[in-house]
Design an enzyme around this catalytic site. Structure first.
Site, PDB file in Angstrom:
ATOM      1  N   ASP A  66      -6.570  -0.644   3.702  1.00 37.75           N
ATOM      2  CA  ASP A  66      -6.325  -1.582   4.486  1.00 37.75           C
ATOM      3  C   ASP A  66      -7.439  -1.663   5.997  1.00 37.75           C
ATOM      4  OD1 ASP A  66      -4.115  -2.239   3.613  1.00 37.75           O
ATOM      5  OD2 ASP A  66      -2.827  -1.097   5.052  1.00 37.75           O
ATOM      6  N   CYS A  74      -0.365   3.355  10.466  1.00 37.04           N
ATOM      7  CA  CYS A  74      -0.843   2.105  10.542  1.00 37.04           C
ATOM      8  C   CYS A  74      -1.339   1.648  11.921  1.00 37.04           C
ATOM      9  CB  CYS A  74       0.029   1.331  10.038  1.00 37.04           C
ATOM     10  SG  CYS A  74       0.741   1.617   8.361  1.00 37.04           S
ATOM     11  N   CYS A  95      -1.102  -3.991   5.717  1.00 37.73           N
ATOM     12  CA  CYS A  95       0.117  -4.051   5.594  1.00 37.73           C
ATOM     13  C   CYS A  95       0.854  -4.641   6.702  1.00 37.73           C
ATOM     14  CB  CYS A  95       0.724  -2.534   5.239  1.00 37.73           C
ATOM     15  SG  CYS A  95       0.798  -1.629   6.756  1.00 37.73           S
ATOM     16  N   CYS A 123      -5.278   3.663   1.857  1.00 36.90           N
ATOM     17  CA  CYS A 123      -4.599   2.567   1.561  1.00 36.90           C
ATOM     18  C   CYS A 123      -5.260   1.330   1.434  1.00 36.90           C
ATOM     19  CB  CYS A 123      -3.512   2.297   2.563  1.00 36.90           C
ATOM     20  SG  CYS A 123      -4.063   1.753   4.390  1.00 36.90           S
TER      21      CYS A 123
HETATM   22 FE1  FES Z   1      -2.676   0.903   5.265  1.00 37.78          FE
HETATM   23 FE2  FES Z   1      -0.519   0.179   6.818  1.00 37.78          FE
HETATM   24  S1  FES Z   1      -0.226   1.013   4.760  1.00 37.78           S
HETATM   25  S2  FES Z   1      -2.230   0.374   7.283  1.00 37.78           S
END
Ligand code: FES
Length: 146
Positions: free
Chosen positions: A36, A105, A61, A34
């Site tokens: 992140d 996450c 997110c 993702c």
């Molecule tokens: Fe990447 Fe939540 S979608 S940490």
């Protein structure tokens, strides 16, 4: 499943956002899937091993922000050993759950704490029992640990 009130609260009003200068330990982990990234800073009392302060920065997110916020609240005031009990499951429970698609996450928060503790251990040349070398990319853990 909708987000719990606690998740919404920690997302809109995250606790302990920021940086600790000269932190005892700093850990950064990401999730390549993702994109992140989360960075956790710990201020640890060398004599007592108590985590006096904890701050984070998350480029991610809403669930990543909420879980890191809750994780910092949970490790503050704890010993290193107790902080290892702050798993992603513990963080999720404290937040009254996360939608299944967002469970990964919370792993970011857990692993960021581990990475910061690992950094602390390396700097002090100590071994923290029960702490495994953290991964940089939590995608590697997703299949086994959730
Ligand atoms: Fe990447 Fe939540 S979608 S940490």
């Amino acid at each position: 499943m909708a987000y719990s009130e606690k998740v919404k609260d920690h997302y809109t009003n995250p606790r302990n956002v920021g940086v600790i200068e000269n932190a005892s330990g700093v850990g950064t982990v990401g999730n390549a899937k993702c994109g992140d990234i989360m960075r956790m800073y710990l201020d640890i009392d060398d004599t007592t091993g108590i985590i006096k302060d904890c701050k984070f920065k998350t480029f991610g997110c809403g669930a990543a922000v909420a879980t890191s916020s809750m994780a910092t609240e949970l490790v503050k005031g704890k010993t290193i050993k107790e902080a290892l009990q702050v798993t992603n499951k513990a963080v999720m429970e404290a937040l009254d759950g996360l939608p299944p698609i967002k469970v990964h996450c919370s792993l970011l928060a857990e692993q960021a704490i581990h990475a910061a503790l690992w950094d602390y251990a390396e700097k002090h040349n100590i071994k923290i029992e029960g702490l495994e070398k953290p991964v940089n990319d939590i995608e590697e853990l997703e299949d086994e640990e959730i």
